[in-house]
Design a protein around this motif. Structure first.
Motif, PDB file in Angstrom:
ATOM      1  N   PRO A 127      32.811  43.982  48.564  1.00 31.33           N
ATOM      2  CA  PRO A 127      33.528  42.722  48.191  1.00 31.33           C
ATOM      3  C   PRO A 127      32.389  41.598  48.283  1.00 31.33           C
ATOM      4  N   VAL A 128      31.394  41.289  49.304  1.00 31.02           N
ATOM      5  CA  VAL A 128      30.769  40.299  49.484  1.00 31.02           C
ATOM      6  C   VAL A 128      29.568  40.282  48.599  1.00 31.02           C
ATOM      7  N   PHE A 131      30.999  40.229  43.671  1.00 34.73           N
ATOM      8  CA  PHE A 131      32.211  39.300  43.667  1.00 34.73           C
ATOM      9  C   PHE A 131      33.061  39.472  42.724  1.00 34.73           C
ATOM     10  N   ASP A 132      33.026  40.334  41.802  1.00 33.81           N
ATOM     11  CA  ASP A 132      34.063  40.728  40.764  1.00 33.81           C
ATOM     12  C   ASP A 132      35.194  41.629  41.325  1.00 33.81           C
ATOM     13  N   LEU A 133      34.989  42.125  42.632  1.00 32.70           N
ATOM     14  CA  LEU A 133      35.848  42.816  43.259  1.00 32.70           C
ATOM     15  C   LEU A 133      37.283  42.034  43.550  1.00 32.70           C
ATOM     16  N   PRO A 134      38.242  42.673  43.778  1.00 29.77           N
ATOM     17  CA  PRO A 134      39.596  41.981  44.170  1.00 29.77           C
ATOM     18  C   PRO A 134      39.211  41.336  45.634  1.00 29.77           C
ATOM     19  N   ARG A 135      39.502  40.119  45.805  1.00 34.96           N
ATOM     20  CA  ARG A 135      39.466  39.349  46.949  1.00 34.96           C
ATOM     21  C   ARG A 135      40.243  39.781  48.208  1.00 34.96           C
ATOM     22  N   LYS A 136      41.159  40.711  47.930  1.00 35.15           N
ATOM     23  CA  LYS A 136      41.930  41.221  48.909  1.00 35.15           C
ATOM     24  C   LYS A 136      41.128  42.360  49.884  1.00 35.15           C
ATOM     25  N   LEU A 138      38.311  41.842  50.960  1.00 33.72           N
ATOM     26  CA  LEU A 138      37.748  41.085  51.952  1.00 33.72           C
ATOM     27  C   LEU A 138      38.335  41.111  53.411  1.00 33.72           C
ATOM     28  N   THR A 141      36.525  43.858  55.078  1.00 30.08           N
ATOM     29  CA  THR A 141      35.300  43.706  55.476  1.00 30.08           C
ATOM     30  C   THR A 141      35.213  42.593  56.598  1.00 30.08           C
ATOM     31  N   ARG A 343      31.622  22.733  51.056  1.00 32.53           N
ATOM     32  CA  ARG A 343      32.196  24.267  50.605  1.00 32.53           C
ATOM     33  C   ARG A 343      32.259  24.507  49.324  1.00 32.53           C
TER      34      ARG A 343
END
Length: 432
Positions: A127-128, A131-136, A138, A141, A343
């Motif tokens: 996921p890092v 970045f197209d993968l689902p943020r969930k 993380l 991770t 940020r």
């Protein structure tokens, strides 16, 4: 009359003629060879000379590699099989592969633990890196460092749980106070995390017997290429956020913060890494409380992270300096505070510019992990120089072992390089 009229009518083609293939000299391999290898007489001579050198190298190394022996249990037996022929003795790899990968003290029946941690690393890093993968994803991770620590070192599960709780409490305190002041939120988060860890340090021994346990493995028993991977992944992951903080601190308007960051960066960059490793091995323990026994692996991680974070800070500072001043002014016009501007606007652009430099430092840092062999940590180079070559069975085998280590490092470093090139193309850093 009708025949004459019919002949005066023009012919109209109803179908197109299929296009002909281009000449062999205008497309395909022949064109590539002409354009890239023989475009001019000078390039043609260089190509022929390079091919001759390649032929000389392969003609001497390929028979040595292809005629190698894989099934003997000592160098003497290998030489008996070769019977005077010049060929490789790859039997040392089949006999000592487990020591090259895991060290000579890590229990063989527990190899599944670092193997599982390595497999989980790919899922945690995905996921890092992509970045197209689902943020969930993380969430996993964030949990991975604590799971990997428990798998590799073993012991009670309370230690990684307390460490995780400290990070969660520190983040909650930071999120609560950062709206008032960035410095207040940052320092408050660190203080809250340290407080949780201090309290947990007293409670862990009492509840260790009732918690889930894995067989504990001392850091001295870690070794081989596994140790290089652990140091590389840990130090790169820690040095990137520390380097960002140092780069921002060096550009701060507060003289104290700027001075501390400048002194730290310039001092660390002026000291060789091997010197810092000796400091970690001999002197760093004196900076901790007398009753504490700080693990050597932790001390090495601290020093390597300090070393790489100073260089990453300079790379990111270059990315920050490359941004036009209008970006900060645009953030001010939108009413963003310092933390939001950094940020949302400044850091994303600066990090894109800094990708080649960061990757270069990461590759160099991973290769520099072999220096830990000078302080009696048996990484893959330490295993080759120490237990393997010191044994009477394999004393005298050099090229086969070093070639195996080179292949492992090349695969990892080449993968990092290819990922960085893909990331640059994806972000189009040279067109934005």
């Amino acid at each position: 009359m009708s025949d004459t009229h019919a002949q005066s009518v023009a012919f109209v083609r109803e179908t197109a003629i299929p296009p002909s293939a281009p000449p062999s000299t205008a497309a395909g391999p022949i064109k590539w060879v002409r354009d890239n290898l023989f475009p001019t007489w000078a390039n043609a001579l260089l190509t022929v000379a390079a091919l001759y050198v390649i032929w000389l190298v392969l003609s001497s190394t390929l028979p040595w590699i292809l005629g190698g022996v894989w099934n003997t249990n000592s160098l003497a037996a290998c030489r008996e099989v070769l019977d005077g022929r010049s060929a490789a003795c790859f039997s040392v790899l089949t006999e000592r592969w487990h020591q090259l990968l895991y060290g000579f003290k890590y229990p063989s029946e527990l190899y599944w633990r670092p193997n599982l941690a390595l497999l989980m690393l790919f899922f945690a890093a995905a996921p890092v890196l992509f970045f197209d993968l689902p943020r969930k994803l993380l969430i996993f991770t964030g949990l991975y460092p604590f799971i990997a620590y428990w798998l590799i070192w073993g012991g009670t599960i309370l230690a990684p749980l307390v460490a995780l709780l400290g990070f969660i409490v520190g983040y909650l305190v930071y999120a609560r106070f950062v709206k008032t002041s960035f410095a207040q939120g940052f320092l408050g988060g660190i203080a809250a995390a340290v407080l949780v860890w201090a309290i947990g340090g007293y409670l862990i021994p009492a509840g260790a017997s009732a918690s889930a346990m894995l067989e504990p493995i001392p850091s001295r028993d870690l070794g081989g290429f596994m140790l290089n991977l652990m140091l590389g992944v840990t130090c790169v992951s820690l040095s990137l956020p520390i380097g960002i903080a140092l780069a921002l601190g060096r550009q701060s308007n507060l003289p104290l913060i700027k001075g501390i960051c400048v002194v730290f960066i310039e001092f660390i960059r002026g000291v060789p890494l091997i010197t810092l490793l000796f400091v970690a091995s001999v002197m760093l323990a004196y900076f901790f409380p007398p009753e504490s026994t700080v693990d050597l692996f932790l001390r090495v991680v601290i020093m390597i992270t300090m070393f790489s974070s100073a260089y990453i800070a300079e790379v990111i500072r270059g990315g920050l300096a490359a941004l036009p001043k209008g970006q900060n002014e645009a953030a001010d016009s939108l009413g963003l505070d310092y933390a939001q501007a950094i940020r949302l606007i400044i850091l994303p652009q600066a990090l894109k510019i800094s990708i080649p430099g960061i990757v270069n430092i990461a590759v160099g840092l991973f290769k520099d992990t072999t220096l830990v062999s000078v302080i009696s940590l048996f990484d893959i180079v330490g295993m080759i120089r120490g237990p393997i070559l010191a044994s009477t069975d394999w004393n005298g085998v050099y090229w086969e072992l070093l070639m195996f280590a080179s292949i492992l490092f090349f695969v990892v470093c080449y993968g990092i390089s290819q990922y960085s090139q893909w990331l640059e193309r994806r972000l189009a850093t040279d067109h934005r």
